[in-house]
Design a protein around this motif. Sequence first.
Motif, mmCIF file in Angstrom:
data_model
loop_
_atom_site.group_PDB
_atom_site.id
_atom_site.type_symbol
_atom_site.label_atom_id
_atom_site.label_comp_id
_atom_site.label_asym_id
_atom_site.label_seq_id
_atom_site.Cartn_x
_atom_site.Cartn_y
_atom_site.Cartn_z
ATOM 1 N N ARG A 222 17.232 60.053 50.214
ATOM 2 C CA ARG A 222 18.546 60.755 50.173
ATOM 3 C C ARG A 222 18.787 61.942 51.089
ATOM 4 N NH1 ARG A 222 21.072 62.154 44.308
ATOM 5 N NH2 ARG A 222 19.469 63.997 44.660
ATOM 6 N N ASP A 223 17.883 62.916 50.874
ATOM 7 C CA ASP A 223 17.815 64.058 51.362
ATOM 8 C C ASP A 223 17.593 63.862 52.914
ATOM 9 O OD1 ASP A 223 18.043 65.491 49.224
ATOM 10 O OD2 ASP A 223 15.850 66.125 49.009
ATOM 11 N N ALA A 224 16.591 62.960 53.340
ATOM 12 C CA ALA A 224 16.530 62.699 54.644
ATOM 13 C C ALA A 224 17.602 62.202 55.465
ATOM 14 C CB ALA A 224 15.207 61.849 55.067
ATOM 15 N N LEU A 225 18.365 61.175 54.949
ATOM 16 C CA LEU A 225 19.523 60.496 55.611
ATOM 17 C C LEU A 225 20.662 61.808 55.661
ATOM 18 C CD1 LEU A 225 21.071 58.235 56.441
ATOM 19 C CD2 LEU A 225 21.668 57.578 54.078
ATOM 20 N N LEU A 226 20.850 62.544 54.629
ATOM 21 C CA LEU A 226 21.813 63.611 54.732
ATOM 22 C C LEU A 226 21.488 64.455 55.881
ATOM 23 C CD1 LEU A 226 24.103 65.310 53.629
ATOM 24 C CD2 LEU A 226 22.657 66.619 52.319
ATOM 25 N N TYR A 227 20.240 64.695 56.025
ATOM 26 C CA TYR A 227 19.831 65.618 57.237
ATOM 27 C C TYR A 227 20.268 64.871 58.450
ATOM 28 C CZ TYR A 227 16.906 67.782 60.728
ATOM 29 O OH TYR A 227 16.195 68.655 61.939
ATOM 30 N N GLU A 228 19.701 63.622 58.702
ATOM 31 C CA GLU A 228 20.354 62.982 59.864
ATOM 32 C C GLU A 228 21.978 62.744 60.153
ATOM 33 O OE1 GLU A 228 17.685 60.514 62.041
ATOM 34 O OE2 GLU A 228 17.386 62.703 61.336
ATOM 35 N N LEU A 229 22.507 62.524 58.965
ATOM 36 C CA LEU A 229 24.108 62.731 59.464
ATOM 37 C C LEU A 229 24.515 64.137 59.740
ATOM 38 C CD1 LEU A 229 25.080 60.584 56.219
ATOM 39 C CD2 LEU A 229 25.251 59.998 58.500
ATOM 40 N N ARG A 230 23.886 65.243 59.157
ATOM 41 C CA ARG A 230 24.377 66.366 59.666
ATOM 42 C C ARG A 230 23.918 66.656 61.276
ATOM 43 N NH1 ARG A 230 22.871 69.798 54.269
ATOM 44 N NH2 ARG A 230 24.912 69.517 53.088
ATOM 45 N N ARG A 231 22.866 66.119 61.453
ATOM 46 C CA ARG A 231 22.180 66.077 62.878
ATOM 47 C C ARG A 231 22.937 65.617 63.971
ATOM 48 N NH1 ARG A 231 17.982 63.656 66.211
ATOM 49 N NH2 ARG A 231 17.668 62.134 64.610
ATOM 50 N N SER A 232 23.787 64.608 63.347
ATOM 51 C CA SER A 232 24.840 63.947 64.244
ATOM 52 C C SER A 232 26.133 64.459 64.283
ATOM 53 C CB SER A 232 25.177 62.431 63.843
ATOM 54 O OG SER A 232 25.927 62.436 62.614
ATOM 55 N N GLY A 233 26.281 65.702 63.598
ATOM 56 C CA GLY A 233 27.457 66.493 63.488
ATOM 57 C C GLY A 233 28.318 66.202 62.387
ATOM 58 N N LEU A 234 27.782 65.525 61.521
ATOM 59 C CA LEU A 234 28.920 64.794 60.372
ATOM 60 C C LEU A 234 28.493 65.455 59.154
ATOM 61 C CD1 LEU A 234 29.337 61.264 61.565
ATOM 62 C CD2 LEU A 234 30.905 62.999 61.892
ATOM 63 N N GLU A 235 29.374 65.799 58.311
ATOM 64 C CA GLU A 235 29.299 66.298 56.831
ATOM 65 C C GLU A 235 29.922 65.302 55.791
ATOM 66 O OE1 GLU A 235 27.405 68.571 54.112
ATOM 67 O OE2 GLU A 235 27.261 68.701 56.222
ATOM 68 N N PRO A 236 29.147 64.327 55.368
ATOM 69 C CA PRO A 236 29.582 63.203 54.473
ATOM 70 C C PRO A 236 30.279 63.667 53.428
ATOM 71 C CG PRO A 236 27.137 63.450 54.197
ATOM 72 C CD PRO A 236 27.629 64.357 55.530
ATOM 73 N N SER A 237 31.377 63.191 52.820
ATOM 74 C CA SER A 237 31.791 63.528 51.407
ATOM 75 C C SER A 237 31.002 63.439 50.359
ATOM 76 C CB SER A 237 33.260 62.943 51.345
ATOM 77 O OG SER A 237 32.955 61.377 51.285
ATOM 78 N N TYR A 238 30.126 62.666 50.434
ATOM 79 C CA TYR A 238 28.933 62.709 49.302
ATOM 80 C C TYR A 238 27.795 63.173 49.666
ATOM 81 C CZ TYR A 238 25.685 60.685 45.768
ATOM 82 O OH TYR A 238 24.888 60.255 45.107
ATOM 83 N N GLN A 239 27.334 64.296 49.161
ATOM 84 C CA GLN A 239 26.112 65.091 49.362
ATOM 85 C C GLN A 239 24.655 64.285 49.118
ATOM 86 O OE1 GLN A 239 26.277 68.209 51.264
ATOM 87 N NE2 GLN A 239 28.050 66.945 51.558
ATOM 88 N N GLY A 240 24.898 63.209 48.676
ATOM 89 C CA GLY A 240 23.689 62.406 48.054
ATOM 90 C C GLY A 240 23.808 60.856 48.906
ATOM 91 N N PRO A 241 24.002 61.031 50.273
ATOM 92 C CA PRO A 241 24.293 59.648 50.833
ATOM 93 C C PRO A 241 22.818 58.960 50.634
ATOM 94 C CG PRO A 241 23.919 61.315 52.468
ATOM 95 C CD PRO A 241 24.085 62.133 51.159
ATOM 96 N N SER A 242 23.024 57.412 50.577
ATOM 97 C CA SER A 242 22.101 56.577 50.103
ATOM 98 C C SER A 242 21.910 55.357 50.670
ATOM 99 C CB SER A 242 21.611 56.434 48.749
ATOM 100 O OG SER A 242 21.826 57.807 48.005
#
Length: 468
Positions: A222-242
């Motif tokens: 979950r943490d690694a996927l959140l890092y990847e989404l942020r690396r793409s410039g996006l902040e998901p509405s759920y902070q635990g994307p899975s």
Amino acid sequence: MTAHLTEPSRSTPIADVADVVVCGAGPAGIAAAIAAARTGAKTRLLEVHGCLGGVWTAGALSWIIEATRTGIMGEIIEALDRRGARADGAQVNFGYDVEVMKLVLEEMVRDAGISVQLHTRVVGVDRDATNRITTVITESKSGRQAWQGAVFIDTTGDGDVAAQAGCRFDYGHPDTGQTQPMTLMALVTGIQLDQVHPFVAGGAWPRTGAAHNARTRFRNGRDALLYELRRSGLEPSYQGPSLWSIYDDLFALMANHEYGVSALDANAITHATINARAEIHRLISGLRTLGGVWSQIRLVATSAQIGVREGRRIHGRYHITVDDLRNGTQHHDAVCRITSGADVHALTRAEGGFLSPTTAPLQDSATAAQEVAPIQPYDIPLRALIARDIDGLLMAGRCISGDFLAHASYRPTGYAVVMGQAAGTAAALAAATGALPHELPWSKVKTAIDKLAGTQHPRHAITPQPVG
């Protein structure tokens, strides 16, 4: 001020008369209908979507929590295993193929001799002079229809039948009325498990991978996927994307939260669904821009039904509270033992991700995802599945009688199946004897539940096969 239209009186045709009428064919409703039919009741099952399974299928949940190997849930597991459609072989929490699940449930319902009508929504209830429910009214492509029965079961998730019958209910947080956010699930492909497994929170594991700890994998993925989404410039509405791996090349994605949406407001749900789908497309496109292992990621489908975590909690003849979690309450009429903590997703986006500060005063006794102190295992009594304000109506699944935190503990779909099996068995016994559900001797209900739980239908007693 809302304007109203006065409709002329009309005559509604009676489409069927059954012993037990089950409204809603999600995990609880499927189990209730099968249990009622196997206990000898003529059973009618009504479902609003075009498939059986509710959040499992129309909701594309793709992940079952707190499953058991016994009873109807055990049969479902074995049928999925026979088709190689259950990820990683875990017995409690596991991923599964949504399309195969649809087929499995249809086969089980057909083999039980249950009459089903899909694309059908319950819109009204009728009762007799003794306050007993006698009829539900539906709308569909067939028009307006009436369905009569001896006993009814509300497995709509949101307690729609009970509410239409005038039953009292609780909704949301007791202080604010806020509910947990909704989530639209998605299925994705174009990535390979052996390449993206560091970003995967659960499900199938690479065949050449080393053994793993499920909890560590969940958090790290979950943490690694959140890092990847942020690396793409996006902040998901759920902070635990899975991401959950189903096969080597098929994954389920849970990455959005829609906050402040009422499960009782069709317009609000509509906007939430559209917003969530747009966000999922943005997230997938964002990952694709990163290249590398994400260069070919593609969205296969978003769910037809947005995932609703909270609807009505119908008042029953017992009300489950956080004190039951604290004390490990046991009941003589227990139908289900709950061992999981209070899984409370943040109630507002400002709170961030998973744990809601609204539970802070109770963190000594209840937890969000068991992050604080574990609860004591506690029972769900049959009385919590029997409506208080009208006779002849049972509930199963997340609309049973309980408070905000207790609901967050017993809402996983594995528990819903066990509750549904109990409700269906009790309904069939009540219909056969002419008794109301709350009048049934518990000894007879328990005997019937135990008999059904220990007996598998021959078609589905299949030796598990490895996932292919």
